[in-house]
Design a protein around this motif. Structure first.
Motif, PDB file in Angstrom:
ATOM      1  N   TRP A  78      38.735  29.937  -1.637  1.00 32.92           N
ATOM      2  CA  TRP A  78      38.593  28.672  -0.924  1.00 32.92           C
ATOM      3  C   TRP A  78      38.745  27.485  -1.877  1.00 32.92           C
ATOM      4  CZ3 TRP A  78      35.536  24.284  -0.826  1.00 32.92           C
ATOM      5  CH2 TRP A  78      35.651  23.483   0.311  1.00 32.92           C
ATOM      6  N   GLN A  79      38.189  27.629  -3.078  1.00 33.98           N
ATOM      7  CA  GLN A  79      38.304  26.545  -4.058  1.00 33.98           C
ATOM      8  C   GLN A  79      39.766  26.356  -4.476  1.00 33.98           C
ATOM      9  OE1 GLN A  79      35.575  24.920  -6.051  1.00 33.98           O
ATOM     10  NE2 GLN A  79      33.885  25.819  -4.925  1.00 33.98           N
ATOM     11  N   GLN A  80      40.520  27.448  -4.534  1.00 32.79           N
ATOM     12  CA  GLN A  80      41.949  27.326  -4.811  1.00 32.79           C
ATOM     13  C   GLN A  80      42.641  26.521  -3.709  1.00 32.79           C
ATOM     14  OE1 GLN A  80      43.616  31.257  -5.323  1.00 32.79           O
ATOM     15  NE2 GLN A  80      41.973  31.892  -6.697  1.00 32.79           N
ATOM     16  N   THR A  81      42.266  26.823  -2.460  1.00 32.57           N
ATOM     17  CA  THR A  81      42.862  26.119  -1.323  1.00 32.57           C
ATOM     18  C   THR A  81      42.455  24.648  -1.326  1.00 32.57           C
ATOM     19  OG1 THR A  81      42.773  28.174  -0.052  1.00 32.57           O
ATOM     20  CG2 THR A  81      43.135  26.158   1.189  1.00 32.57           C
ATOM     21  N   LEU A  82      41.209  24.372  -1.694  1.00 35.89           N
ATOM     22  CA  LEU A  82      40.744  22.987  -1.801  1.00 35.89           C
ATOM     23  C   LEU A  82      41.570  22.230  -2.838  1.00 35.89           C
ATOM     24  CD1 LEU A  82      38.671  20.708  -1.201  1.00 35.89           C
ATOM     25  CD2 LEU A  82      37.279  21.658  -3.067  1.00 35.89           C
ATOM     26  N   ALA A  83      41.788  22.845  -3.993  1.00 39.18           N
ATOM     27  CA  ALA A  83      42.569  22.196  -5.051  1.00 39.18           C
ATOM     28  C   ALA A  83      43.980  21.882  -4.559  1.00 39.18           C
ATOM     29  CB  ALA A  83      42.622  23.087  -6.294  1.00 39.18           C
ATOM     30  N   HIS A  84      44.566  22.803  -3.836  1.00 36.36           N
ATOM     31  CA  HIS A  84      45.921  22.579  -3.309  1.00 36.36           C
ATOM     32  C   HIS A  84      45.921  21.429  -2.307  1.00 36.36           C
ATOM     33  CE1 HIS A  84      49.237  23.391  -0.402  1.00 36.36           C
ATOM     34  NE2 HIS A  84      49.914  23.513  -1.518  1.00 36.36           N
ATOM     35  N   ALA A  85      44.936  21.408  -1.394  1.00 34.74           N
ATOM     36  CA  ALA A  85      44.882  20.356  -0.369  1.00 34.74           C
ATOM     37  C   ALA A  85      44.640  18.987  -0.989  1.00 34.74           C
ATOM     38  CB  ALA A  85      43.783  20.682   0.649  1.00 34.74           C
ATOM     39  N   ALA A 235      24.178  51.032  -0.581  1.00 32.41           N
ATOM     40  CA  ALA A 235      23.735  52.404  -0.835  1.00 32.41           C
ATOM     41  C   ALA A 235      22.221  52.572  -0.662  1.00 32.41           C
ATOM     42  CB  ALA A 235      24.159  52.822  -2.246  1.00 32.41           C
ATOM     43  N   ARG A 236      21.508  51.490  -0.410  1.00 31.12           N
ATOM     44  CA  ARG A 236      20.048  51.578  -0.255  1.00 31.12           C
ATOM     45  C   ARG A 236      19.668  52.365   0.998  1.00 31.12           C
ATOM     46  NH1 ARG A 236      18.555  45.170  -0.939  1.00 31.12           N
ATOM     47  NH2 ARG A 236      19.116  44.924  -3.151  1.00 31.12           N
ATOM     48  N   GLU A 237      18.491  52.991   0.942  1.00 32.66           N
ATOM     49  CA  GLU A 237      17.997  53.678   2.138  1.00 32.66           C
ATOM     50  C   GLU A 237      17.701  52.679   3.252  1.00 32.66           C
ATOM     51  OE1 GLU A 237      14.746  56.300   1.492  1.00 32.66           O
ATOM     52  OE2 GLU A 237      15.769  57.481  -0.057  1.00 32.66           O
ATOM     53  N   ASP A 238      17.173  51.512   2.876  1.00 30.77           N
ATOM     54  CA  ASP A 238      16.892  50.464   3.869  1.00 30.77           C
ATOM     55  C   ASP A 238      18.063  49.472   3.916  1.00 30.77           C
ATOM     56  OD1 ASP A 238      16.487  49.422   1.356  1.00 30.77           O
ATOM     57  OD2 ASP A 238      14.776  48.158   1.944  1.00 30.77           O
ATOM     58  N   ARG A 239      19.253  50.014   4.010  1.00 29.00           N
ATOM     59  CA  ARG A 239      20.471  49.191   4.003  1.00 29.00           C
ATOM     60  C   ARG A 239      20.395  48.098   5.067  1.00 29.00           C
ATOM     61  NH1 ARG A 239      24.620  52.983   5.334  1.00 29.00           N
ATOM     62  NH2 ARG A 239      24.347  52.430   7.524  1.00 29.00           N
ATOM     63  N   PRO A 240      20.774  46.858   4.723  1.00 28.68           N
ATOM     64  CA  PRO A 240      20.784  45.795   5.737  1.00 28.68           C
ATOM     65  C   PRO A 240      21.811  46.119   6.820  1.00 28.68           C
ATOM     66  CG  PRO A 240      21.895  45.073   3.735  1.00 28.68           C
ATOM     67  CD  PRO A 240      21.237  46.377   3.410  1.00 28.68           C
ATOM     68  N   THR A 241      21.545  45.640   8.016  1.00 29.90           N
ATOM     69  CA  THR A 241      22.505  45.869   9.106  1.00 29.90           C
ATOM     70  C   THR A 241      23.614  44.823   9.087  1.00 29.90           C
ATOM     71  OG1 THR A 241      21.238  44.535  10.683  1.00 29.90           O
ATOM     72  CG2 THR A 241      20.711  46.901  10.545  1.00 29.90           C
ATOM     73  N   ALA A 242      23.396  43.749   8.343  1.00 32.27           N
ATOM     74  CA  ALA A 242      24.413  42.711   8.234  1.00 32.27           C
ATOM     75  C   ALA A 242      24.376  42.099   6.845  1.00 32.27           C
ATOM     76  CB  ALA A 242      24.206  41.632   9.285  1.00 32.27           C
ATOM     77  N   ILE A 243      25.544  41.655   6.356  1.00 36.00           N
ATOM     78  CA  ILE A 243      25.634  40.952   5.077  1.00 36.00           C
ATOM     79  C   ILE A 243      26.310  39.608   5.329  1.00 36.00           C
ATOM     80  CG2 ILE A 243      26.571  40.964   2.747  1.00 36.00           C
ATOM     81  CD1 ILE A 243      26.336  43.922   2.670  1.00 36.00           C
ATOM     82  N   PHE A 244      25.607  38.554   4.953  1.00 33.89           N
ATOM     83  CA  PHE A 244      26.092  37.178   5.093  1.00 33.89           C
ATOM     84  C   PHE A 244      26.502  36.715   3.702  1.00 33.89           C
ATOM     85  CE2 PHE A 244      24.471  32.571   6.059  1.00 33.89           C
ATOM     86  CZ  PHE A 244      25.778  32.104   6.009  1.00 33.89           C
ATOM     87  N   CYS A 245      27.793  36.469   3.511  1.00 29.02           N
ATOM     88  CA  CYS A 245      28.333  36.105   2.200  1.00 29.02           C
ATOM     89  C   CYS A 245      28.587  34.607   2.157  1.00 29.02           C
ATOM     90  CB  CYS A 245      29.630  36.858   1.936  1.00 29.02           C
ATOM     91  SG  CYS A 245      29.475  38.653   2.084  1.00 29.02           S
ATOM     92  N   LEU A 246      28.050  33.923   1.158  1.00 24.00           N
ATOM     93  CA  LEU A 246      28.201  32.468   1.076  1.00 24.00           C
ATOM     94  C   LEU A 246      29.528  32.058   0.434  1.00 24.00           C
ATOM     95  CD1 LEU A 246      24.546  31.349   0.298  1.00 24.00           C
ATOM     96  CD2 LEU A 246      25.723  31.564   2.491  1.00 24.00           C
ATOM     97  N   SER A 247      30.517  32.914   0.564  1.00 19.54           N
ATOM     98  CA  SER A 247      31.904  32.649   0.180  1.00 19.54           C
ATOM     99  C   SER A 247      32.728  33.780   0.771  1.00 19.54           C
ATOM    100  CB  SER A 247      32.051  32.626  -1.347  1.00 19.54           C
ATOM    101  OG  SER A 247      33.402  32.829  -1.721  1.00 19.54           O
ATOM    102  N   ASP A 248      33.868  33.464   1.335  1.00 20.46           N
ATOM    103  CA  ASP A 248      34.732  34.520   1.871  1.00 20.46           C
ATOM    104  C   ASP A 248      35.225  35.441   0.760  1.00 20.46           C
ATOM    105  OD1 ASP A 248      34.351  33.170   4.244  1.00 20.46           O
ATOM    106  OD2 ASP A 248      36.460  33.139   4.800  1.00 20.46           O
ATOM    107  N   SER A 249      35.415  34.910  -0.449  1.00 23.41           N
ATOM    108  CA  SER A 249      35.860  35.754  -1.559  1.00 23.41           C
ATOM    109  C   SER A 249      34.851  36.869  -1.824  1.00 23.41           C
ATOM    110  CB  SER A 249      36.048  34.914  -2.828  1.00 23.41           C
ATOM    111  OG  SER A 249      37.113  34.006  -2.675  1.00 23.41           O
ATOM    112  N   ILE A 250      33.563  36.544  -1.707  1.00 26.39           N
ATOM    113  CA  ILE A 250      32.519  37.563  -1.843  1.00 26.39           C
ATOM    114  C   ILE A 250      32.637  38.581  -0.710  1.00 26.39           C
ATOM    115  CG2 ILE A 250      30.029  37.947  -1.746  1.00 26.39           C
ATOM    116  CD1 ILE A 250      29.667  35.230  -3.125  1.00 26.39           C
ATOM    117  N   ALA A 251      32.887  38.098   0.500  1.00 23.73           N
ATOM    118  CA  ALA A 251      32.981  38.986   1.661  1.00 23.73           C
ATOM    119  C   ALA A 251      34.115  39.993   1.508  1.00 23.73           C
ATOM    120  CB  ALA A 251      33.167  38.165   2.933  1.00 23.73           C
TER     121      ALA A 251
END
Length: 335
Positions: A78-85, A235-251
């Motif tokens: 996203w930061q790459q896209t910001l720089a381009h824009a 891999a945790r036994e109590d694995r989260p049912t959802a992951i919210f990533c504060l960057s699409d690159s992380i996602a």
């Protein structure tokens, strides 16, 4: 060792054209002389390979025509896209960009801002990643500065483009809550360096209001950096049912990790991003994410700085509202 060729000078152009140094200087700026003289001077300048020294011009009291753009990390798509824009928008105003990458380090961010200012840029566009210090206040007194998607409290700014992080976080958490998710991992690239950033603060506050178990996990600001962490969390036994990533690159790294572990998205785990990069519509499955209108962001930020440089002051703060783009990567919580 060879000697570097000397830079052509205005004096050389004057000698070649038979004009005074003053007349040549005016012609190169397109001022006070005839069109024919401007054309003649420019032809000789091109032949000699002359180009104006922007720093010297700034020292003479002029402008360099260059804007410094400081981003948090170019490892983030996203930061790459910001720089381009931003570069595209600056070009429409006849301005050029000097780009600097803080690589996720608040101290490096401030140091780079100082170096850009020392190169006599006309102004700074900054996407802040860390807490503001006294040095930011001193720097912005000397160099017109506009912030993008972050704040520098106490600094004197030419403008602010603010993202309504509270609303964006709320959109995501309410969406996941409605799908039955109660245990959510939030992967944050900034929590270690800036724990009280508005985004992470909004996660804590809204998770409490919705009675969600949200664990904020520090994460590298890239696809490659997030994948190993995703493998650990999933891999945790109590694995989260959802992951919210504060960057699409992380996602994208989390999606990769799910494939390695044989987990279905969204059947086993839902994944949501936070900046709706164009790639998010193309990954498999398409990623649910929050869109911040990057084109409007670039226009507003550059507009504030251009207005300031022109001596006109309009609205100096704009708030970008989020839009949640719901796609296949988020679904009902696994039983």
């Amino acid at each position: 060792m060879g000697t570097a060729p000397k830079r052509p000078t205005i004096k050389q152009i004057a000698e070649e054209t038979g004009l005074s140094v003053t007349a040549v200087s005016y012609a190169l700026r397109g001022e006070r002389v005839s069109a024919a003289t401007i054309a003649r001077v420019q032809a000789v300048a091109d032949e000699l390979g002359y180009s104006a020294d922007p720093v010297a011009r700034a020292l003479r009291g002029g402008r360099t025509g260059t804007i410094g753009l400081l981003v948090g990390s170019l490892a983030d798509f996203w930061q790459q896209t910001l720089a381009h824009a931003v570069q595209r928008e600056l070009r429409t105003h006849g301005l050029h960009v000097l780009l600097a990458d803080a690589d996720g380090d608040p101290a490096e961010e401030l140091a780079l801002a100082g170096r850009l200012a020392a190169q006599r840029v006309d102004g700074l566009l900054v996407a802040p990643i860390g807490p503001a210090g006294g040095d930011w206040a001193k720097l912005t007194e000397r160099t017109p500065t506009v912030t993008i998607a972050g704040r520098l409290p106490g600094a004197e700014l030419a403008g602010e483009v603010v993202f309504d992080q509270t609303a964006g976080v709320g959109e995501v958490l309410r969406h996941l809550h409605a799908l039955g998710h109660r245990r959510i991992a939030v992967l944050s690239w900034a929590i270690a360096a800036s724990p009280d950033r508005p985004t992470e603060r909004a996660v804590r506050e809204q998770a409490a209001a919705l009675a969600l178990d949200c664990e904020i996990v520090p994460c590298a600001y890239s696809l490659d950096g997030s994948r190993p962490l995703a493998l650990e969390v999933l891999a945790r036994e109590d694995r989260p049912t959802a992951i919210f990533c504060l960057s699409d690159s992380i996602a994208y790294g989390v999606l990769h990790g799910c494939r390695e572990l044989g987990l279905s998205v969204p059947g086993d785990v839902s994944i949501v991003g936070f900046d709706d990069h164009p790639l998010s519509r193309l990954v498999d499955p398409p990623l649910t994410s929050v869109n911040w209108s990057i084109d409007r962001t670039a226009r507003a930020a550059v507009g504030f700085l251009v207005d300031h440089l022109a001596g006109t002051r309009g609205e100096q703060r704009v708030v970008i509202a989020p839009t949640l783009s719901v796609r296949v990567s988020s679904g009902p919580a696994a039983g």
